[in-house]
Design a protein around this motif. Structure first.
Motif, mmCIF file in Angstrom:
data_model
loop_
_atom_site.group_PDB
_atom_site.id
_atom_site.type_symbol
_atom_site.label_atom_id
_atom_site.label_comp_id
_atom_site.label_asym_id
_atom_site.label_seq_id
_atom_site.Cartn_x
_atom_site.Cartn_y
_atom_site.Cartn_z
ATOM 1 N N ASN A 16 11.149 0.587 2.876
ATOM 2 C CA ASN A 16 10.213 1.049 3.647
ATOM 3 C C ASN A 16 10.587 2.692 4.249
ATOM 4 N N SER A 40 4.390 -3.129 5.018
ATOM 5 C CA SER A 40 4.660 -2.912 6.537
ATOM 6 C C SER A 40 5.218 -4.234 7.136
ATOM 7 N N HIS A 52 -1.311 -11.624 -5.314
ATOM 8 C CA HIS A 52 -1.327 -11.542 -3.744
ATOM 9 C C HIS A 52 -0.784 -12.759 -2.775
ATOM 10 N N VAL A 53 0.314 -12.455 -2.262
ATOM 11 C CA VAL A 53 1.118 -13.462 -1.501
ATOM 12 C C VAL A 53 0.796 -13.327 -0.056
ATOM 13 N N ALA A 66 10.324 4.942 -1.304
ATOM 14 C CA ALA A 66 10.328 3.850 -2.398
ATOM 15 C C ALA A 66 10.533 4.685 -3.659
ATOM 16 N N LYS A 94 0.692 3.728 -2.889
ATOM 17 C CA LYS A 94 -0.135 4.557 -3.191
ATOM 18 C C LYS A 94 -1.285 4.577 -4.143
ATOM 19 N N THR A 146 -3.203 -15.891 3.182
ATOM 20 C CA THR A 146 -4.410 -16.130 2.632
ATOM 21 C C THR A 146 -4.213 -15.956 1.100
ATOM 22 N N SER A 192 0.835 -7.229 -1.855
ATOM 23 C CA SER A 192 0.218 -7.547 -0.327
ATOM 24 C C SER A 192 -1.335 -7.474 -0.644
ATOM 25 N N ARG A 206 0.621 -1.293 0.027
ATOM 26 C CA ARG A 206 -0.122 -0.129 0.061
ATOM 27 C C ARG A 206 0.931 1.350 -0.025
ATOM 28 N N GLN A 255 0.530 -11.724 8.660
ATOM 29 C CA GLN A 255 -0.079 -12.481 7.567
ATOM 30 C C GLN A 255 0.489 -12.517 6.433
ATOM 31 N N HIS A 256 1.151 -11.317 6.452
ATOM 32 C CA HIS A 256 2.066 -11.184 4.893
ATOM 33 C C HIS A 256 3.230 -12.016 4.973
HETATM 34 C C1 LIG Z 1 -7.324 -13.125 8.350
HETATM 35 C C2 LIG Z 1 -6.445 -12.118 7.508
HETATM 36 C C3 LIG Z 1 -5.688 -12.575 6.485
HETATM 37 C C4 LIG Z 1 -4.725 -11.771 5.859
HETATM 38 N N1 LIG Z 1 -3.928 -12.391 4.881
HETATM 39 C C5 LIG Z 1 -2.924 -11.604 4.068
HETATM 40 C C6 LIG Z 1 -2.240 -12.017 3.281
HETATM 41 O O1 LIG Z 1 -2.275 -13.142 2.783
HETATM 42 N N2 LIG Z 1 -1.065 -11.218 2.684
HETATM 43 C C7 LIG Z 1 -1.047 -9.742 2.883
HETATM 44 O O2 LIG Z 1 -0.310 -9.189 2.577
HETATM 45 N N3 LIG Z 1 -1.815 -9.498 3.995
HETATM 46 C C8 LIG Z 1 -2.816 -10.336 4.687
HETATM 47 N N4 LIG Z 1 -3.527 -9.751 5.539
HETATM 48 C C9 LIG Z 1 -3.366 -8.199 5.734
HETATM 49 C C10 LIG Z 1 -2.546 -7.847 6.616
HETATM 50 O O3 LIG Z 1 -2.920 -7.867 8.298
HETATM 51 C C11 LIG Z 1 -2.160 -6.319 6.399
HETATM 52 O O4 LIG Z 1 -3.255 -5.634 6.740
HETATM 53 C C12 LIG Z 1 -1.461 -6.005 5.055
HETATM 54 O O5 LIG Z 1 -0.497 -6.938 4.753
HETATM 55 C C13 LIG Z 1 -1.041 -4.789 4.868
HETATM 56 O O6 LIG Z 1 -0.700 -4.292 3.670
HETATM 57 P P1 LIG Z 1 0.665 -3.426 3.226
HETATM 58 O O7 LIG Z 1 1.877 -3.571 4.037
HETATM 59 O O8 LIG Z 1 0.443 -3.442 1.915
HETATM 60 O O9 LIG Z 1 0.078 -1.839 3.903
HETATM 61 P P2 LIG Z 1 0.297 -1.248 5.205
HETATM 62 O O10 LIG Z 1 0.229 -2.012 6.392
HETATM 63 O O11 LIG Z 1 -0.533 -0.042 4.998
HETATM 64 O O12 LIG Z 1 1.735 -0.769 5.014
HETATM 65 C C14 LIG Z 1 2.123 0.177 4.023
HETATM 66 C C15 LIG Z 1 3.561 0.356 4.339
HETATM 67 O O13 LIG Z 1 4.338 1.302 3.358
HETATM 68 C C16 LIG Z 1 5.195 2.114 3.948
HETATM 69 N N5 LIG Z 1 5.173 3.097 3.004
HETATM 70 C C17 LIG Z 1 4.230 4.258 2.761
HETATM 71 N N6 LIG Z 1 4.926 5.138 1.977
HETATM 72 C C18 LIG Z 1 6.052 4.661 1.561
HETATM 73 C C19 LIG Z 1 7.105 5.187 0.578
HETATM 74 N N7 LIG Z 1 6.885 6.217 0.031
HETATM 75 N N8 LIG Z 1 8.052 4.369 0.373
HETATM 76 C C20 LIG Z 1 8.419 3.396 1.128
HETATM 77 N N9 LIG Z 1 7.482 2.741 2.016
HETATM 78 C C21 LIG Z 1 6.299 3.738 2.136
HETATM 79 C C22 LIG Z 1 4.533 2.377 5.377
HETATM 80 O O14 LIG Z 1 5.605 2.732 6.238
HETATM 81 C C23 LIG Z 1 3.876 1.100 5.741
HETATM 82 O O15 LIG Z 1 4.983 0.273 6.349
HETATM 83 C C24 LIG Z 1 -4.638 -10.519 6.332
HETATM 84 C C25 LIG Z 1 -5.344 -9.941 7.356
HETATM 85 C C26 LIG Z 1 -6.205 -10.753 7.952
HETATM 86 C C27 LIG Z 1 -7.141 -10.403 9.134
#
Ligand SMILES: Cc1cc2nc3c(=O)[nH]c(=O)nc-3n(C[C@H](O)[C@H](O)[C@H](O)COP(=O)(O)OP(=O)(O)OC[C@H]3O[C@@H](n4cnc5c(N)ncnc54)[C@H](O)[C@@H]3O)c2cc1C
Ligand SMILES: Nc1ncnc2c1ncn2[C@@H]1O[C@H](COP(=O)(O)O)[C@@H](O)[C@H]1O
Lengths: 322, 244
Positions: A286, A267, A248-249, A305, A212, A252, A234, A209, A271-272
């Motif tokens: 990050n 992040s 999606h890795v 990034a 953006k 799940t 993610s 995420r 789960q990731h």
């Molecule tokens: C039952 C269940 C199962 C799940 N299964 C999975 C699964 O299989 N896979 C999965 O991925 N998730 C899964 N999730 C979701 C998981 O809990 C997280 O919500 C998800 O992985 C977060 O995705 P993210 O890291 O992309 O986003 P975020 O948590 O929003 O993280 C974004 C990151 O980007 C960084 N960032 C922001 N801007 C910049 C920039 N300009 N440059 C560099 N870094 C930046 C931030 O510091 C932050 O660390 C599951 C959740 C549940 C409840």
């Protein structure tokens, strides 16, 4: 008692997962002082099948009749079980890939065999066979004893580096009665040409995420292209439709085991991590130094990034030219 | 349409994994258990959607101890009509497959999750299909019914396949099949009075047994690289990690 390996063919060719399975089966056979026999199902040139000899198969049983032209789990599983009987095998090895997941349970029932799926190590023990596999979505390992006189093992892709030696396998035509097909295949689509599918990829570049929006994926794709890597993402990224679901890795999504996993703007939620923590080397990019992913990383870059990734891509290209 | 949905109970996805009894048992202390996400989010919800669309009945089956009834009730609250619990410790996939096969006649469709998130087997569907001599469609991401046949999209190595399969069949479900549903108050109230039948296990032997568990080795400290020094990162990946 020999070891039988299901040598999967993809459009008449053997892929890396096939060679891994054959090599693994041959190592087990060697340890037990017996032969490794492969069974290949579907059309293929004799040369491709002979080539399995270099990975340790002494013989290849080849079922190429009309009924075997297309993958059908019921038909293929019966052919594999019949091959095991013909080869006098008490151990059957498959790859734990998409087709292996459809076949392994069926083969185990047909042979009345014990089964361990998704194994990642060489079995230990003589009669009682014990083998390691990741459990709890990669958060732990289990040593699993496979029970019964016959045993089926499915091997996690990318767990063993197959090594080619000398040798050519004898190819023998194999014509078991075909079990009925499961279904009519209406359409089959494979990902475009040179992209290695995620479960098999050795190099993976993944975005979260933090990127953006989908319009920013260019930097991820350019880095992946420079490395010859497959792209992943993610879960929220796939859920919001920025990227296709198959990328999606995680716990799940798809569980992967590449040599290199580069996580950009992810992040590192538990789960990731569950789906990627088997990666040999993890690089995290990050901007937040407190991001939990750094605890699971081998190399980390704290930075934005949008600056770091293009610079990394340039550095990769420079290294390749030198 | 009569649909049987196989549901397994697993530790919540955020669980910190630990073991007891000399690393031979999963430590359940303080662990929150849930229905396996693939079973609940995809197999069950798609079954309920099909029932809403075409009529019929959805039955949930679980092989496990009485403590699993909390998870079973949640499935009833999401929209299953009734449930069967086979009263036995689910010792391994082979054992569970034989228990489910003994209860699985008379359904048009048997749906499972693609794998459990605890033992990650991904084999039970194939076992069940072979025991019942039915077609098996693994790793399905889309399922539409048309009379007595289903059109299913599933994963194959490196791509997708669209199949047409006649009922009865077994299919394992993954992402794409449906969107997770949160049970509403009415569903939760109704779930309390829906039938949950407890049946005794049939005689069956497991095909595997966990001897011990281990946690992965802790990673060493992360090596931080200056964002201006990407050539250094590439050098380390090439020379030290030897991955590129
Ligand atoms: C039952 C269940 C199962 C799940 N299964 C999975 C699964 O299989 N896979 C999965 O991925 N998730 C899964 N999730 C979701 C998981 O809990 C997280 O919500 C998800 O992985 C977060 O995705 P993210 O890291 O992309 O986003 P975020 O948590 O929003 O993280 C974004 C990151 O980007 C960084 N960032 C922001 N801007 C910049 C920039 N300009 N440059 C560099 N870094 C930046 C931030 O510091 C932050 O660390 C599951 C959740 C549940 C409840
Ligand atoms: N104890 C159980 N009771 C009912 N269904 C189960 C049980 N264990 C596994 N399943 C089903 O089988 C699927 C695949 O399990 P596995 O092959 O063990 O990964 C799960 O997603 C469930 O749908």
């Amino acid at each position: 008692m020999s070891v039988l390996v299901y040598a999967e063919l993809t459009e008449g060719q053997t892929k890396k997962s096939t060679l891994e399975a054959v090599y693994y089966g041959a190592q087990i056979a060697q340890k037990r002082g017996t032969d490794c026999v492969a069974v290949a199902i579907g059309p293929a040139d004799e040369g491709v099948l002979q080539g399995l000899g270099a990975y340790g198969a002494s013989k290849v049983l080849h079922a190429s009749g009309e009924a075997f032209a297309q993958f059908q789990s019921r038909t293929y599983a019966k052919a594999i079980a019949d091959a095991a009987s013909q080869a006098g095998a008490d151990i059957v090895v498959l790859s734990h890939n998409s087709s292996g997941k459809a076949l392994a349970g069926r083969v185990a029932i047909r042979l009345d065999a014990g089964l361990a799926s998704g194994v990642s190590g060489m079995p230990s023990g003589e009669g009682a066979l014990t083998v390691r596999k990741p459990v709890f979505s990669g958060k732990a390992f289990a040593e699993v004893e496979v029970l019964g006189d016959k045993k089926v093992l499915s091997l996690n892709p990318n767990s063993f580096q197959p090594q080619a030696g000398e040798g050519s396998a004898a190819v023998e035509a194999f014509n078991p009665d075909a079990a009925p097909a499961d279904a009519e295949v209406l359409k089959r689509e494979t990902l475009s040409g040179d992209v290695v599918p995620l479960p098999e990829a050795e190099l993976v570049v993944s975005g979260g995420r933090g990127l953006k929006g989908p319009e920013n994926w260019g930097i991820v794709e350019e880095l992946a292209q420079a490395l010859g890597a497959t792209t992943a993402c993610s879960r929220p990224v796939a859920d919001t439709g920025w990227r296709p679901h198959h990328e999606h890795v995680g716990q799940t999504g798809v569980a992967i085991k590449p040599n290199l996993y580069i996580a950009i703007g992810i992040s590192g939620a538990i789960q990731h991590l569950a789906g990627v923590n088997q990666s040999k080397t993890i690089v995290v990019i990050n901007k937040d130094p407190e991001a939990p992913f750094f605890k699971a990383a081998d190399y980390g870059v704290v930075g934005d990034a949008f600056d770091v990734v293009p610079r990394l891509t340039e550095a990769v290209k420079r290294q390749q030219q030198s | 349409m009569k649909i049987l949905v196989c549901v397994s109970k697993v530790p919540d996805t955020t669980t910190k994994i630990a073991f007891t009894d000399n690393n031979t048992k999963f430590n359940e202390a303080g662990v929150q258990f849930i229905a396996n996400p693939y079973d609940e989010w995809y197999a069950l919800v798609r079954a309920v959607e099909l029932k809403e669309q075409l009529g019929g009945e959805v039955c949930v089956i679980n092989v496990g101890p009485a403590a699993n009834e909390q998870v079973i009730r949640k499935c009833l609250a999401i929209g299953a009509d009734k449930a069967i619990r086979v009263d036995a410790e689910p010792s391994d996939a082979l054992f569970v497959a034989k228990q489910i096969a003994a209860q699985a006649s008379g359904y048009d469709m048997i749906l499972l999750g693609k794998e459990t998130i605890d033992y990650n087997g991904s084999v039970l569907g194939g076992m069940l299909a072979e025991l019942l001599d039915l077609p098996y469609v693994s790793l399905s991401s889309k399922l539409e019914m048309d009379g007595t046949s289903a059109t299913i999209t599933r994963d194959i190595e490196g791509g997708k396949e669209v199949l047409k399969v006649s009922t009865p069949f077994v299919a394992s479900a993954q992402k794409g099949m449906a969107e997770a549903r949160i049970p509403n108050m009415r569903g939760i109230m109704q779930a309390r009075s829906k039938p949950l039948e407890v049946v005794a296990a049939v005689d069956a032997q497991p095909g595997s047994k966990v001897q011990s568990y281990a946690l992965p080795e802790a990673k060493g400290d992360v090596k931080l690289i200056d964002p201006e020094q990407m050539d250094e990162l590439v050098r380390l990946l090439h020379e030290e990690a030897k991955v590129i």
